[in-house]
Each structure stands twice: as C-alpha cells, then as structure tokens.
Design a protein around this motif. Structure first.
Motif, mmCIF file in Angstrom:
data_model
loop_
_atom_site.group_PDB
_atom_site.id
_atom_site.type_symbol
_atom_site.label_atom_id
_atom_site.label_comp_id
_atom_site.label_asym_id
_atom_site.label_seq_id
_atom_site.Cartn_x
_atom_site.Cartn_y
_atom_site.Cartn_z
ATOM 1 N N LYS A 358 0.830 -1.202 0.000
ATOM 2 C CA LYS A 358 0.000 0.000 0.000
ATOM 3 C C LYS A 358 0.871 1.261 0.000
ATOM 4 N N ALA A 359 1.975 1.213 0.730
ATOM 5 C CA ALA A 359 2.875 2.370 0.813
ATOM 6 C C ALA A 359 3.463 2.711 -0.561
ATOM 7 N N ILE A 360 3.694 1.676 -1.362
ATOM 8 C CA ILE A 360 4.225 1.918 -2.703
ATOM 9 C C ILE A 360 3.205 2.663 -3.556
ATOM 10 N N TYR A 361 1.926 2.306 -3.385
ATOM 11 C CA TYR A 361 0.886 3.045 -4.118
ATOM 12 C C TYR A 361 0.808 4.500 -3.632
ATOM 13 N N THR A 362 1.012 4.716 -2.346
ATOM 14 C CA THR A 362 1.026 6.083 -1.823
ATOM 15 C C THR A 362 2.215 6.859 -2.389
ATOM 16 N N LEU A 363 3.363 6.182 -2.484
ATOM 17 C CA LEU A 363 4.531 6.798 -3.113
ATOM 18 C C LEU A 363 4.226 7.159 -4.563
ATOM 19 N N ALA A 364 3.537 6.275 -5.257
ATOM 20 C CA ALA A 364 3.170 6.540 -6.654
ATOM 21 C C ALA A 364 2.287 7.781 -6.756
ATOM 22 N N ALA A 365 1.336 7.914 -5.808
ATOM 23 C CA ALA A 365 0.450 9.083 -5.798
ATOM 24 C C ALA A 365 1.246 10.360 -5.543
ATOM 25 N N MET A 385 -4.755 9.674 -12.227
ATOM 26 C CA MET A 385 -3.799 8.667 -11.762
ATOM 27 C C MET A 385 -3.655 8.705 -10.242
ATOM 28 N N ALA A 386 -3.577 9.911 -9.682
ATOM 29 C CA ALA A 386 -3.408 10.053 -8.233
ATOM 30 C C ALA A 386 -4.588 9.439 -7.485
ATOM 31 N N ALA A 387 -5.798 9.645 -8.007
ATOM 32 C CA ALA A 387 -6.992 9.095 -7.357
ATOM 33 C C ALA A 387 -6.950 7.567 -7.352
ATOM 34 N N GLU A 388 -6.483 6.993 -8.470
ATOM 35 C CA GLU A 388 -6.391 5.538 -8.558
ATOM 36 C C GLU A 388 -5.352 4.987 -7.573
ATOM 37 N N PHE A 389 -4.223 5.683 -7.460
ATOM 38 C CA PHE A 389 -3.174 5.231 -6.539
ATOM 39 C C PHE A 389 -3.589 5.420 -5.081
ATOM 40 N N ASP A 390 -4.241 6.561 -4.802
ATOM 41 C CA ASP A 390 -4.694 6.831 -3.426
ATOM 42 C C ASP A 390 -5.670 5.762 -2.944
ATOM 43 N N ALA A 391 -6.514 5.299 -3.863
ATOM 44 C CA ALA A 391 -7.509 4.286 -3.492
ATOM 45 C C ALA A 391 -6.858 2.977 -3.042
ATOM 46 N N LYS A 392 -5.626 2.744 -3.517
ATOM 47 C CA LYS A 392 -4.916 1.514 -3.149
ATOM 48 C C LYS A 392 -3.822 1.769 -2.107
ATOM 49 N N LEU A 409 9.683 5.230 5.854
ATOM 50 C CA LEU A 409 9.803 3.829 5.438
ATOM 51 C C LEU A 409 10.621 3.790 4.149
ATOM 52 N N THR A 410 11.672 3.016 4.162
ATOM 53 C CA THR A 410 12.505 2.861 2.965
ATOM 54 C C THR A 410 12.015 1.661 2.173
ATOM 55 N N LEU A 411 11.693 1.904 0.936
ATOM 56 C CA LEU A 411 11.191 0.860 0.046
ATOM 57 C C LEU A 411 12.324 0.447 -0.876
ATOM 58 N N GLY A 412 12.797 -0.774 -0.684
ATOM 59 C CA GLY A 412 13.951 -1.244 -1.443
ATOM 60 C C GLY A 412 13.567 -1.843 -2.768
ATOM 61 N N CYS A 413 14.055 -3.048 -3.005
ATOM 62 C CA CYS A 413 13.770 -3.756 -4.245
ATOM 63 C C CYS A 413 14.217 -2.891 -5.428
ATOM 64 N N THR A 418 12.296 6.551 -0.250
ATOM 65 C CA THR A 418 11.853 6.643 1.140
ATOM 66 C C THR A 418 10.579 7.477 1.201
ATOM 67 N N ILE A 419 9.626 7.012 1.942
ATOM 68 C CA ILE A 419 8.354 7.731 2.106
ATOM 69 C C ILE A 419 8.157 8.089 3.580
ATOM 70 N N THR A 420 7.711 9.308 3.845
ATOM 71 C CA THR A 420 7.465 9.772 5.199
ATOM 72 C C THR A 420 5.951 9.893 5.422
ATOM 73 N N PHE A 421 5.480 9.348 6.516
ATOM 74 C CA PHE A 421 4.056 9.380 6.815
ATOM 75 C C PHE A 421 3.731 10.567 7.720
ATOM 76 N N PRO A 422 2.518 11.119 7.595
ATOM 77 C CA PRO A 422 2.148 12.274 8.425
ATOM 78 C C PRO A 422 2.099 11.913 9.923
ATOM 79 N N ALA A 423 2.432 12.887 10.733
ATOM 80 C CA ALA A 423 2.451 12.658 12.192
ATOM 81 C C ALA A 423 1.051 12.606 12.760
#
Length: 424
Positions: A358-365, A385-392, A409-413, A418-423
């Motif tokens: 799910k975090a990868i989809y948020t990164l995509a958005a 596109m953002a709406a589609e990614f946000d939904a996932k 969160l660091t997404l490897g592969c 790296t994605i930062t989540f809101p506090a």
C-alpha cells in the motif's frame, strides 16, 4: 580672385551640407504616426526615407513591410492592390540588396506575399519558391510557405508535369520533411504549426512517399551523396518514422556516423540497431547521442525515450535515464507520470508486506503529483492517476495500526525510495 573662389566654394559646400537629407530625423517623423497605427499618415515620409536612405537601417524595411501591407489590405480595387503588392515585392528586393543576412529567404517571402494577398500568379509563385528553397531552404521558418511549396509541386506531379515526375517530387518531399522535422526539434512557439504542416504533407503524399518509394529513392541517390553529411542526415530524417527497419537506413546511418560522430548520427545508429533488435548496441548509441547533445531539451528527450523504451523493464536503469532527463530539463513533468506508474506496477513485487504494498501506491500518488507542479497542463491526467493510486494506498488507520505516524519507510527492491508518513 583666389580668395573669392575659395569663399564661393565654401558657401556651396555649406549650402549642400545644410540641404543634406536627415535620415534619422525623417525616420522618427514617420514613426510618430506608426505609434498611433496611422499607416496612411506615415506613408509619404516613409517612402521618401526608403528612397533616400536605403542603407540607413533595417527598421526602414520592417516598418515598410507593415505600412505596405496595411495599404494592400485597404486597397480600393484589385488593380491598386496588385500594384501595392508589386511594391512590396520590390521592397523585399531592396531589403535583400542592402541587408542580405536579414532576409536570406527573400524570394520565399516574395512568393508568399503574392500568395497570401491572393494575386493570381501561380507560375510566378512556384518559380520564386523553387529558387528560394534552392538557395536558402534551411533559413525558411514559415510553416505555410513550406506546405504551400510542396502542395504546388505535388499538384504539378498529379497533373503529369514532366518537370515534377515522381523522383523530382520526392526530392521536394525529402527537403520539406527534413526541414519541418528540424524546425520542430527546437521546440519553438510554432512547433504545432510545423507538426500540422508535416501531417498535411504526409497525408497529401501518402501514395508517393511510401516506404518502398523512399527506400528506392534513397538507394538510387546514395552513391552520389555518400560523402555528404547534410544529404545523409536529411535522408535518415525522412526515413526514421517510416523506414527505420530498411537495410538502406542502416547503411546510411553507419555511413554518416563514420563521417561525423555527433548526437544526431549516434541517434540514427540507435534507431538502426534497435530495428535490428541489437538492444545493447542501441542503448549504447542512445546514451552517446544524449551525452553529445548540447541542447538540454533535446538531451532530455533522448534520455526519456531511452528510459521509457529500451530500459522500461529495468526500473533501476530506467530511473537512472529518467533522472538524467530531469536534470537536463527540470520541466519534463511526464517523467513523474511514468515513474509513478512504474512504482505502482511493481507494488506487489517489491512490497514485502500488505502495508508496504500500500505504501508503494502512496509513493506513486506522491510522485505523480510532482508532475502537475511543473507542467500544469497535465492536471487532468495527474488527478486521475493520483486518485487511482490513493484508493490503493495507505490510510490513516493503516498508519496508526502500524505505528508509523511521523516515521519514514525505505522501500527497497527496484524502487529505492523513502516515504514519510504524516504525524497526525
């Protein structure tokens, strides 16, 4: 006696000097009328200046073109109109005579003055265009002139004119097509006009400029032009879209590359090797073309083509090429569209847990939204596109459950972001 002669001579010189025509003052005089769009008021004084001060300034000619065009547009009858158009043609002649570097394509401009003002003189127009394109074709920037030239030639071809047989008309097609392609590459304000003209010419000549005809035409003329970089470049430009897979294309690409290693010749080799499915070689030539390119917009386009084409299945290398594209042209928003879609495509492969996927989809958005900040015209695509990614993507509930508020969160592969989540 000598003193008297000297005095008379001095008086004559002084009188002559005082009567000398003041070009600068008279130019300012007629330009005062132009400031208020009073073309009629400016005409007589401008006419004087153009006759008495032909070498004074280019401004006299550029002003004159506007003044005469106004009078042409407001002529009382067809006879007066044609007379004024002929005066306009004479002005172009005088302009070229005194400032040749400013109007190298003056014959093309003369032809279009006749054409645009609807003077019935088709033979004269075509003759001027033939001469103008022959002498200064590379200087022509008018999309309508380029299209009109080919249209008139093509009409002669369709009518069976021996001077405009298939081979001769393909000569003109090769010229105008290469010219329009080069003009588009500069990403000028008239780019859409050049594209429209090129599409119209291609549609008009679809029965003539087939891949088979182009192949035969360039094969026939290859030997005579084997050492001409200009001819080979023009030929390859004409064949790139339609005939890049033909043997003659590869032969010409190799030849021009051997004569001159440049961004353009490397690009032709990239296309040729790609068509031959020599992918590693093609990647090498794409990179060389980009490295040798001095125009940053063109450089970015080459890296974008590479990143979204040959390297599209290797996200790491694709990102490397696309980042180079952004470095060359920071305004290339479509890079973010492609990257975002690539992230989303690899969510299941690179996400180790449901939350990471799910975090990868948020990164995509987040990534796709970067595009609209630099290219507002992409807003509709970005929003979709953002709406589609946000939904996932992750929700606030997901973040709280995983105790990731305010954390990164660091997404490897293949993603390596790296994605930062809101506090909150």
């Amino acid at each position: 006696m000598k003193a008297l002669f000297f005095t008379l001579t001095l008086m004559a010189f002084s009188l002559s000097h005082s009567q000398k025509y003041d070009c600068a003052s008279k130019t300012r005089e007629y330009q005062e009328f132009l400031k208020t769009q009073d073309f009629n008021g400016s005409y007589q004084t401008w006419l004087e200046v153009s006759k008495k001060c032909p070498k004074e300034s280019e401004i006299i000619y550029t002003d004159g073109l506007s003044i005469l065009q106004y009078k042409i547009d407001n002529a009382a009858n067809p006879e007066d109109k044609e007379k004024l158009v002929r005066n306009l043609l004479s002005l172009y002649e005088q302009f070229y005579k005194n400032f040749p570097k400013s109007v190298p394509d003056y014959e093309v401009k003369k032809a279009m003055a006749l054409y645009n003002n609807h003077i019935e003189a088709e033979s004269e127009i075509l003759s001027l265009l033939e001469s103008g394109f022959s002498k200064a074709g590379s200087e022509v920037k008018d999309a309508n002139a380029i299209f009109t030239y080919f249209r008139l030639c093509h009409e002669k071809y369709k009518a069976g004119d021996a001077q405009y047989n298939a081979n001769a008309t393909l000569d003109r097609y090769a010229l105008v097509n290469a010219l329009l392609t080069n003009l588009q590459s500069f990403a000028s304000a008239n780019s859409n006009d050049y594209k429209t003209a090129q599409r119209a010419i291609d549609a008009m000549s679809k029965d003539l400029a087939t891949c088979d005809n182009l192949e035969a035409y360039f094969e026939k003329n290859y030997s005579a032009n084997i050492d001409s970089v200009a001819w080979l470049t023009s030929a390859l430009t004409n064949m790139t879209n339609k005939c890049g897979a033909k043997p003659v294309f590869f032969k010409m690409a190799e030849r021009v590359y051997s004569l001159q290693v440049s961004s353009q010749s490397a690009y032709f080799m990239a296309i040729a090797t790609l068509k031959q499915k020599k992918f590693e070689e093609s990647i090498k030539f794409y990179n060389q073309a980009a490295e040798l390119e001095t125009d940053n917009v063109k450089k970015a386009e080459i890296y974008y083509s590479l990143g979204t084409g040959l390297l599209a299945n290797d996200l790491t290398k694709s990102k490397e090429a696309l980042n180079k594209a952004l470095l060359a042209d920071p305004n290339m928003g479509r890079v973010y569209l492609f990257l975002a879609q690539q992230y989303a495509n690899n969510a299941n492969k690179c996400g180790k847990t449901a939350f990471e996927k799910k975090a990868i989809y948020t990164l995509a958005a987040q990534t796709v939204r970067k595009a609209v900040a630099i290219e507002p015209k992409l807003k509709a695509t970005v929003d979709k596109m953002a709406a589609e990614f946000d939904a996932k993507g992750v929700t606030s509930t997901d973040i709280a459950k995983e105790k990731m508020k305010g954390k990164t969160l660091t997404l490897g592969c293949l993603i390596n972001e790296t994605i930062t989540f809101p506090a909150k």
